[in-house]
Write an enzyme that holds these catalytic residues in place. Structure first.
Site, PDB file in Angstrom:
ATOM      1  N   GLN A  46       0.679  -1.207   0.109  1.00 11.89           N
ATOM      2  CA  GLN A  46      -0.139  -0.042   0.037  1.00 11.89           C
ATOM      3  C   GLN A  46       0.787   1.290   0.088  1.00 11.89           C
ATOM      4  O   GLN A  46       0.304   2.315  -0.405  1.00 11.89           O
ATOM      5  CB  GLN A  46      -0.821   0.013   1.247  1.00 11.89           C
ATOM      6  CG  GLN A  46      -1.952  -1.041   1.187  1.00 11.89           C
ATOM      7  CD  GLN A  46      -3.011  -1.263   2.235  1.00 11.89           C
ATOM      8  OE1 GLN A  46      -3.082  -2.042   2.810  1.00 11.89           O
ATOM      9  NE2 GLN A  46      -3.485   0.084   2.697  1.00 11.89           N
TER      10      GLN A  46
ATOM     11  N   ARG B 275      -9.315  -0.553   7.224  1.00 10.60           N
ATOM     12  CA  ARG B 275     -10.266   0.472   6.490  1.00 10.60           C
ATOM     13  C   ARG B 275     -10.519   1.552   7.401  1.00 10.60           C
ATOM     14  O   ARG B 275     -11.744   1.812   7.574  1.00 10.60           O
ATOM     15  CB  ARG B 275     -11.413  -0.202   5.860  1.00 10.60           C
ATOM     16  CG  ARG B 275     -12.041   0.517   4.745  1.00 10.60           C
ATOM     17  CD  ARG B 275     -13.303   0.086   4.159  1.00 10.60           C
ATOM     18  NE  ARG B 275     -13.610   0.708   3.120  1.00 10.60           N
ATOM     19  CZ  ARG B 275     -14.130  -0.013   2.098  1.00 10.60           C
ATOM     20  NH1 ARG B 275     -14.147  -1.118   1.956  1.00 10.60           N
ATOM     21  NH2 ARG B 275     -14.648   0.833   1.026  1.00 10.60           N
ATOM     22  N   CYS B 276      -9.676   2.396   8.020  1.00  9.59           N
ATOM     23  CA  CYS B 276     -10.121   3.267   9.078  1.00  9.59           C
ATOM     24  C   CYS B 276      -8.819   4.244   8.895  1.00  9.59           C
ATOM     25  O   CYS B 276      -7.493   3.658   8.871  1.00  9.59           O
ATOM     26  CB  CYS B 276     -10.453   2.981  10.050  1.00  9.59           C
ATOM     27  SG  CYS B 276      -9.466   2.273  11.415  1.00  9.59           S
TER      28      CYS B 276
ATOM     29  N   GLU C 106     -13.402   5.143   4.118  1.00  9.17           N
ATOM     30  CA  GLU C 106     -13.270   4.453   5.186  1.00  9.17           C
ATOM     31  C   GLU C 106     -14.456   4.807   6.079  1.00  9.17           C
ATOM     32  O   GLU C 106     -14.839   4.130   7.314  1.00  9.17           O
ATOM     33  CB  GLU C 106     -11.883   4.597   6.130  1.00  9.17           C
ATOM     34  CG  GLU C 106     -10.800   4.451   5.121  1.00  9.17           C
ATOM     35  CD  GLU C 106      -9.329   4.713   5.587  1.00  9.17           C
ATOM     36  OE1 GLU C 106      -8.675   3.667   5.259  1.00  9.17           O
ATOM     37  OE2 GLU C 106      -9.317   5.485   6.520  1.00  9.17           O
TER      38      GLU C 106
END
Ligand code: FAD
Lengths: 287, 806
Positions: free
Chosen positions: B237, B384-385, B760
């Site tokens: 990522q 996902r935050c 997110e």
């Protein structure tokens, strides 16, 4: 998730398959749809040195009616069961159950023979076979023999199959017209084995249960016939108290393992609920 | 002008710029099986590596015997910690300032920890080989429960830290203690609680779960001995960060390391950090001189690479009888597993958990976080935050519901009463953030109106009465969630990773024919950057998005960037794109002025080119300017049309949203049905509404999974019991509810295009909505808080505990 080494065989006849299995001995396993066996091989929980693929044996395929008996070849897939007009007509509960097994991809490959021969308490067909009074035809070097489903299951992954034997077909007496049936399965999601499931086939006469058989899936190391529970409802109109009694009788013989689906207490409790719901739904369908 | 002259609307539409539901350009290859993932990388002579892993959660490694493994045909070598020590790589630094074993060095600290790396000519041989490696263990007492980590007699996990009373984030109180992090005003908060008319206190746990992307973590490392260069294809990522980390720990010059992140099949935070597989594959390639591939299987991904959450939050709110909040006090026990492998900005051991005051005007708050070691897989990453924001949102949103229940107030009313008001922005929170913008009341009221919240509450009241009369076995819950996210890490004044400020970058190069390429420091894992980045450029410089190629993931060609996670791409790189585009536009304006023979100031921008003010027919399109940039620039100007921007954001962005979940639960089986789920998101300026909707659908599906059953669970001895998709809840399309999406638009005042992150938000806001729905359903039976996950058996257990089932 990588299987160990194995060699692959694809015999073209039942005789060849039986002979191969006998020759190769304990290290050989029949391969049907592969959807129980291959995952176990990937985890190296099963490490057969030889796979004998039964897909080349035409005799193991097909669904036919023989008088009052439906004969299903062991290599018939779940998808084929769902597509069969004969099964829809004579054994609708088989379709109701097959549709609750895994997902379409698994059902295109997975066979009824593999499902009942596997001996995994999580498989859905075995309890149903007991309820329907099915007979399994087994073929080995010594010839053929028939074993009733109710005598086939001995423990988790232990069955009446002798090493080298192949399950060739399943014979199921057609239930009487107007029978009621239901397969109630509680699962966490599509593709999951049952947290608890119950199969019911019954007939009604004058508003009362005349005959009844109840089977239980994944609530013990083998599939179970809940005979006491079935007896408890015969002669009744399935009043609330009777249903509870049946559930209690069924729960009395359950011994599920605790797993991610829930603790023992929960699995037994919902097992009882599945029995009650299946009885009600089956009675609602009976003529 | 003839009839064929396009209208302004047509010219705007032709650009497919911001606001357009442009179809995702990357989907053309993804839907045809033409993506190019790491596992598609196949190099001549490539070898395969695979790990021997520990069956035990805590054990001493007495010996490792590799002789039998080396006899397996195809097996070439087995690497152990001893091998790695010769190159000083038995341990590696984590992004959180801790160190982590690459391969078991003396002991193992979690089940499935990497013990040895088998290198073979193919994947099958590698697996055959690892089954022949004999490891002798001496089992030690496992520590599984974080609440027992700091007991006097707790087993010592990290012998390497013996005698170290200070860690990366200050003093350590105990041998299993990692850090304590404190924010806020303790005295003021204590006073608020002393004076409070009403208080609540609850231990709210957010269980351990896992990002579990479709594609697991993997890499191919190829070392060229002649050039001394290492090329790594990986599921990264943040490719540039990986390059820097590799350079620092492998002592290779950074220009000799080429990191390439090709197409990535989902990341969700799982692919931010560095894993032993990368190091081992790199070392294996250096040792063998051949390319080496390492690909995790699903069990390895779930049990060994980074988990998320595992936060245990003791939460207290002080309030007045009328329901005005006056103080917040939170203590978090953070379970990091065997190594602190959080992927947070370096100075933030608990991420941005201090956003825990949420959307409410708390006059004072105090927060402490204690990180501890346990015998579990290391982490935890931001699934996902933005860093620990999901935990914070869950904490405050659950606590507000508990307070509402105690006050006998409607949870939506309580929130409306305590929201930060529009005129208070920019708002300084009690725990130190400056919220850039928001209009919470409008969003909340819109949610209540669209869902007819009042009618739902009435229905719930009558159903509860029916339940009490024994007429139904179903209970109904309404889950309200109003979240404020903090995304876009981040301003260099408070964010860095290993000393690198968290800017991001964009380089745009226009070609003579009016097309161009844009390269970014971010890396899409499914977010659709190739589509949306081009849309920003299209609107900024008036070139159709279809004519802009977007490229990410190759550290040789992309400008340095910090990567994609924490919803930072649009807030940071999105800004860099706009700024780079504006540099292009500024040069273009000079060229246009020259060509149109006017002064620059006499030009005005008009959709896709410059027009002379007051002379509408004197117009030069951006396409023509691109051509001119390569052959007739004004005297003294360099030819060409390209620009680079490195954007250091002045602040975070603060997306928010109002969600409602309507759920029915059968108390006899615990089976739930999500009847309705409404999600209103405010992410400021909307670049591509279709992609936003897709992001919201995906995030809500994850939130649903997490709240309703997705869990990494360990038994008492430290065995993972949810190590495959058979048990780790991954909903299919059949289980997934229908999502209703909606929006308001409150642009970020400091962002060049007013955009905030959105990817997110649904995970952050969704989890409390589901959990509040379950809790709300049970509340009339006398419960105040039921821990997640709310799977069937736990719902049944709750019903049983509350006397609703016999
Ligand atoms: C994701 C997933 C979900 C699933 N969910 C369910 C579910 O909910 N319910 C359920 O019932 N099943 C489920 N299954 C299992 C699936 O139904 C299998 O297909 C079935 O259990 C085995 O059938 P098969 O044809 O695939 O047999 P195989 O996997 O090929 O064989 C299974 C075993 O039976 C033996 N065998 C097979 N055929 C014969 C034969 N003719 N004679 C003797 N021995 C034989 C094999 O040697 C092997 O030991 C699931 C499978 C998967 C992968």
């Amino acid at each position: 998730m990588i299987p160990g080494p194995f060699s692959y065989h694809r015999p073209a006849s039942l005789a060849d398959a039986v002979k191969l299995l006998a020759d190769l001995g304990d290290d050989a396993r029949p391969l049907a749809g592969g959807h129980s066996l291959v995952p176990m091989m990937k985890l190296r929980l099963a490490t057969p040195a030889h796979l004998v693929d039964l897909h080349g044996v035409d005799d193991l395929k097909g669904i036919r009616r023989d008088g009052n008996t439906i004969v299903i070849g062991a290599m018939t897939t779940q998808h084929e069961l769902l597509a069969s007009g004969e099964i829809r007509q004579s054994l609708p509960i088989l379709q109701e159950t097959a549709a609750l097994i895994a997902d379409p991809q698994v059902r295109y490959c997975g066979t009824i023979g593999g499902n009942v021969a596997n001996g995994d308490p999580g498989n859905d067909m075995p309890a149903l076979m007991m309820v329907l009074g099915a007979n399994f035809r087994l073929s080995g070097l010594g010839g053929e023999r028939d074993v009733p489903a109710s005598e086939f299951y001995q423990g988790a992954y232990f069955t009446a199959l002798e090493p080298g034997e192949i399950l060739t077909s399943i014979s199921i007496p057609v239930p009487p017209a107007g029978h009621g049936y239901a397969y109630e399965k509680l699962k966490r999601k599509v593709g999951d084995y049952a947290t608890a499931a119950a199969a019911v086939v019954l007939s009604m006469a004058a508003g009362k249960v005349a005959t009844c058989a109840i089977g239980l899936t994944n609530l013990h190391e083998t599939p179970l016939l809940a005979t006491d529970a079935a007896n408890a409802v015969i002669g009744t109109s399935l009043e609330a108290a009777t249903l509870k009694q049946a559930a209690a009788a069924a729960e009395a013989i359950m011994a599920p393992a605790a797993d991610a689906r829930g603790p023992v207490e929960y699995r037994k409790h919902v097992g009882g609920i599945m029995v009650m719901r299946a009885l009600q739904r089956a009675a609602g369908r009976a003529a | 002008m003839n009839d064929m002259t396009p209208t302004r609307e047509q010219r705007t539409a032709a650009l497919e710029g911001m606001g357009c539901k442009r179809k995702r350009v990357e989907d053309i290859r993804f839907t045809q099986g033409k993506g190019n993932y790491v596992d598609d990388v196949k190099l001549p002579g490539m070898l395969h590596g695979d790990f021997v892993r520990s069956p035990h959660a805590h054990a001493r490694v007495k010996s490792i015997k590799t002789e039998e493994a080396l006899k397996v045909p195809g097996v070439l070598a087995v690497i152990t910690a001893e091998t790695l020590k010769t190159v000083n790589l038995a341990w590696m630094p984590t992004l959180a300032g801790d160190v982590q074993m690459v391969l078991a060095d003396g002991k193992v600290l979690f089940q499935n920890q990497e013990v040895a790396f088998v290198i073979a000519t193919d994947r099958y041989a590698a697996d055959d080989g690892l089954n022949k490696v004999e490891v002798e263990y001496e089992q030690l007492a496992p520590l599984v429960d974080p609440f027992k980590a700091m007991d006097q007699d707790a087993p010592v996990l990290r012998e390497d830290l013996a005698g170290k009373t200070t860690g990366a984030h200050g003093p350590r109180k105990h041998h299993n203690h990692i850090f304590e992090w404190t924010v806020g005003d303790k005295d003021l908060t204590d006073t608020a609680f002393r004076k409070a008319e009403v208080t609540i206190k609850e231990m709210i746990s957010y269980h351990r779960t896992h990002p579990s992307p479709l594609e697991t973590c993997q890499c191919v490392c190829s070392f060229d001995k002649v050039k001394g260069e290492l090329t790594i294809w990986g599921t990264f990522q943040a490719p540039h960060v990986i390059r820097t980390v590799v350079s620092l720990i492998a002592k290779l010059p950074e220009q000799k390391i080429h990191v390439i992140a090709p197409d990535i099949g989902g990341g969700f935070g799982n692919k931010v950090g560095a894993y032993p597989g990368y190091i081992c594959a790199a070392v294996a390639s250096i040792v063998t001189g051949k390319p080496v591939k390492w690909v995790e299987d699903r069990i390895e991904n779930l049990t060994a690479t980074s988990f998320a959450r595992d936060y245990h939050m003791t939460t207290e709110i002080a309030a007045t009888r009328e329901g005005k909040v006056t103080g917040l006090r939170v203590h978090v026990l953070a379970d990091h597993g065997a190594f602190d492998a959080c992927a947070d900005p370096s100075k933030w051991p608990a991420g941005f958990f201090n956003i825990v005051t949420g959307s409410y005007d708390f006059p004072t708050a105090h927060l402490t976080v204690d990180g501890v070691y346990t015998n579990k897989a290391p982490g935890g990453v931001a699934y996902r935050c933005s860093f620990r924001v999901t935990e914070a949102a869950y904490c405050i949103e659950r606590a507000m519901d508990i307070l509402a229940q105690k006050l006998g107030m409607d949870p939506a009313e309580l929130r409306l009463k305590n929201f930060i008001k529009p005129e208070q922005f920019p708002y300084h929170s009690a725990l130190g953030w400056e919220y850039d913008s928001g209009d919470y009341h409008t969003a909340m009221r819109k949610m209540m109106e669209v869902t007819d919240y009042a009618a739902l509450r009435k229905e719930q009241a009558s159903r509860r009465a029916a339940f009490k009369r024994g007429e139904t076995r179903e209970i109904m819950g309404l889950g309200v969630s109003f979240f404020t996210e903090i995304v876009g890490a981040g301003p260099s004044k408070n964010c860095d990773i290993l000393g690198i400020a968290m800017f991001d970058s964009c380089e745009i190069r226009m070609h003579p024919t009016g097309a161009g390429i844009a390269r970014m420091g971010t890396k899409s894992q499914g977010q659709g950057h190739e589509t949306t980045w081009a849309q920003i450029i299209a609107t900024e410089i008036g070139i159709p998005a279809d004519n802009i190629m977007v490229e990410e993931g190759n550290t040789d060609t992309a400008p340095y960037g910090l990567g994609t996670y924490g919803s930072r791409s649009t807030p940071v790189a999105g800004a860099a794109i706009a700024m780079a585009a504006r540099k292009i536009k500024a040069k273009a304006q000079m060229i246009a002025a020259y060509k149109l023979e006017v002064h620059e100031d006499d030009l005005e921008w008009d959709i896709d080119g410059f027009r002379v003010k007051g002379l509408p027919e004197k117009f030069m399109s951006m396409k023509d300017i691109c051509w001119a940039a390569y052959n007739s620039v004004p005297p003294g100007m360099e030819p060409g049309l390209e620009a680079v921007s490195y954007y250091d954001p002045p602040n975070m962005t603060y997306p928010f949203g109002a969600y409602l979940c309507v759920m029915d639960i059968d108390v006899d089986t615990g089976v739930y049905k999500v009847r309705r789920f409404y999600a209103l998101d405010d992410c400021g300026t909307r670049i591509n509404p279709m992609i936003i909707e897709g992001q919201v659908h995906g995030g809500l599906t994850e939130a649903f999974a997490i709240a309703m059953g997705q869990e990494i669970r360990y038994d008492d001895t430290g065995n993972v019991v949810t190590g495959s998709f058979m048990d780790f809840f991954m909903p299919t399309m059949v289980e997934t509810p229908h999502w209703e999406t909606d929006f308001t638009v409150t642009p970020s005042p400091h962002h060049p295009i007013g955009a905030k992150g959105v990817g997110e938000s649904p995970n952050v806001g969704g989890v409390p909505a589901f959990s509040n729905a379950v809790n709300d359903a049970f509340s009339f039976l006398g419960s105040t808080h039921i821990q997640m996950p709310h799977d069937f058996w736990r719902n049944w257990q709750a019903a049983k505990t509350l006397g609703a089932v016999a």
